[in-house]
Design an enzyme around this catalytic site. Structure first.
Site, PDB file in Angstrom:
ATOM      1  CG  LEU A  83    -125.464 -69.088  42.203  1.00 62.02           C
ATOM      2  CD1 LEU A  83    -125.173 -70.396  42.460  1.00 62.02           C
ATOM      3  CD2 LEU A  83    -123.598 -69.515  41.955  1.00 62.02           C
TER       4      LEU A  83
ATOM      5  CG  HIS B  43    -104.552 -65.879  49.985  1.00 54.79           C
ATOM      6  ND1 HIS B  43    -105.436 -66.499  50.705  1.00 54.79           N
ATOM      7  CD2 HIS B  43    -103.730 -65.598  50.820  1.00 54.79           C
ATOM      8  CE1 HIS B  43    -104.707 -66.332  52.406  1.00 54.79           C
ATOM      9  NE2 HIS B  43    -103.570 -65.581  51.898  1.00 54.79           N
TER      10      HIS B  43
ATOM     11  CG  ASP C  86    -108.415 -72.707  56.690  1.00 52.83           C
ATOM     12  OD1 ASP C  86    -108.317 -71.976  57.038  1.00 52.83           O
ATOM     13  OD2 ASP C  86    -109.097 -73.217  57.798  1.00 52.83           O
TER      14      ASP C  86
HETATM   15  C1  IPE Z   1    -111.693 -68.988  58.417  1.00 56.20           C
HETATM   16  O1  IPE Z   1    -110.398 -69.149  58.199  1.00 56.20           O
HETATM   17  C2  IPE Z   1    -111.823 -67.493  58.002  1.00 56.20           C
HETATM   18  C3  IPE Z   1    -111.671 -67.578  56.559  1.00 56.20           C
HETATM   19  C4  IPE Z   1    -112.015 -68.759  55.899  1.00 56.20           C
HETATM   20  C5  IPE Z   1    -112.018 -66.494  55.857  1.00 56.20           C
HETATM   21  P1  IPE Z   1    -109.335 -68.863  59.183  1.00 56.20           P
HETATM   22  O2  IPE Z   1    -107.621 -69.359  58.587  1.00 56.20           O
HETATM   23  O3  IPE Z   1    -109.127 -67.487  58.883  1.00 56.20           O
HETATM   24  O4  IPE Z   1    -109.926 -69.458  60.852  1.00 56.20           O
HETATM   25  P2  IPE Z   1    -108.842 -69.983  61.830  1.00 56.20           P
HETATM   26  O5  IPE Z   1    -107.614 -68.661  62.427  1.00 56.20           O
HETATM   27  O6  IPE Z   1    -108.193 -71.364  61.556  1.00 56.20           O
HETATM   28  O7  IPE Z   1    -109.468 -70.482  63.022  1.00 56.20           O
HETATM   29  C1  IPE Z   2    -108.088 -69.355  54.026  1.00 54.43           C
HETATM   30  O1  IPE Z   2    -106.910 -70.000  54.403  1.00 54.43           O
HETATM   31  C2  IPE Z   2    -108.560 -67.679  53.661  1.00 54.43           C
HETATM   32  C3  IPE Z   2    -107.916 -66.957  54.604  1.00 54.43           C
HETATM   33  C4  IPE Z   2    -108.295 -67.033  55.567  1.00 54.43           C
HETATM   34  C5  IPE Z   2    -108.437 -64.866  53.300  1.00 54.43           C
HETATM   35  P1  IPE Z   2    -106.042 -69.781  54.651  1.00 54.43           P
HETATM   36  O2  IPE Z   2    -105.019 -67.925  54.459  1.00 54.43           O
HETATM   37  O3  IPE Z   2    -106.244 -69.537  55.929  1.00 54.43           O
HETATM   38  O4  IPE Z   2    -104.734 -70.512  54.618  1.00 54.43           O
HETATM   39  P2  IPE Z   2    -104.091 -71.612  56.187  1.00 54.43           P
HETATM   40  O5  IPE Z   2    -104.737 -71.882  56.566  1.00 54.43           O
HETATM   41  O6  IPE Z   2    -102.871 -70.926  56.424  1.00 54.43           O
HETATM   42  O7  IPE Z   2    -103.695 -72.313  55.669  1.00 54.43           O
HETATM   43 MG    MG Z   3    -106.898 -70.515  57.994  1.00 50.36          MG
END
Ligand code: IPE
Ligand code: IPE
Ligand code: MG
Length: 244
Positions: free
Chosen positions: A137, A43, A26
């Site tokens: 792995l 990303h 995240d």
């Molecule tokens: C969880 O992250 C999903 C992934 C890392 C793929 P999100 O950013 O989507 O989750 P919330 O919205 O903070 O719960």
């Molecule tokens: C995690 O990073 C990747 C996915 C959920 C696809 P985020 O896109 O949720 O990044 P933040 O939480 O907005 O910083």
């Molecule tokens: Mg996120």
């Protein structure tokens, strides 16, 4: 000091290594926002980090790595972001296929596939087949994964098995066998980056007894050194599983 020495000499303590690490990657969006860049740049940088972490795992004694790449809730994001992410997944598979095969990585996916583009589905099935014999792995990528969705689909599969007379009195193992992760060991350790302290629908059944580690580091900044540090801390944990 004496305490550390005691924990090191305790069976299963001190130098224990998690066999299976799962990561909620995240913070890509915030990483990009902090620099005034589009979320997709974050990303892309995040995908580069996955490559590094995958390479580092075998030397750190980790034989199973599961990463959360896209949740069933992530469809709520803009079309641009969703399509961009799907493109990143497809490119990752195309570009990494040779390297993963050569490095002995077995790649698999969990999550519902029907909603994904046919081209991506073909790439996923292709790399799963190509790397099926690898054992160095086990890399599992969760795409369109949600624990509640997985459990709902598993319940339907289990009901069908009961209906066919293959299962009489369902056990926990029978349900586990209907999950997308059938045959995978449960994660020993779940790491979430970016400072959020929730599980966001990740592996609710499988991680019921996992250790959790939450770090402030945003995923695009997360290095193999961060992972190594977390694994060292894991070594000092006392996993009791309800025992005394
Ligand atoms: C969880 O992250 C999903 C992934 C890392 C793929 P999100 O950013 O989507 O989750 P919330 O919205 O903070 O719960
Ligand atoms: C995690 O990073 C990747 C996915 C959920 C696809 P985020 O896109 O949720 O990044 P933040 O939480 O907005 O910083
Ligand atoms: Mg996120």
């Amino acid at each position: 000091m004496a305490e550390i020495a005691a924990s090191l000499s305790k069976p299963g303590g001190g130098d224990q290594r998690p066999r299976h690490v799962a990561i909620i990657m995240d913070g890509n969006g915030r990483w990009a926002k902090n620099r005034g860049w589009p979320r997709l740049v974050g990303h892309r940088r995040g995908a580069e980090r996955v490559k590094q972490i995958v390479r580092a795992c075998p030397d750190l004694g980790v034989n199973w790595l599961t990463v959360y790449a896209f949740s069933t809730e992530n469809w709520k994001r803009s079309t641009e972001e969703v399509l961009g992410l799907m493109g990143i997944f497809a490119r990752y598979i195309e570009r990494e296929a040779d390297g993963l095969s050569a490095e002995g990585v077995r790649m698999r996916f969990i999550g519902g596939r029907e909603r994904l583009e046919p081209k991506l589905q073909r790439l996923m099935a292709g790399i799963e087949a190509r790397t099926a014999g690898n054992t160095r792995l086990n890399l599992t990528v969760a795409i369109n994964y949600g624990g509640r969705d997985e459990l709902t689909r598993a319940a339907a599969r289990l009901a069908a098995r009961i209906g066919r007379g293959e299962v009489a009195e369902p056990t926990e193992a029978d349900l586990a066998d209907c999950l997308d992760t059938a045959g995978h060991p449960d994660p020993d350790l779940v790491i979430r980056t970016s400072g959020e302290t929730r599980t966001s629908n990740f592996l609710p059944f499988q991680a019921a007894y996992s250790e959790y580690e939450f770090t402030q580091t945003l995923w695009p900044d997360f290095t193999p050194e961060h992972l190594a540090e977390i694994l060292d801390r894991y070594g000092l944990r006392d996993r009791r599983f309800g025992g005394a």
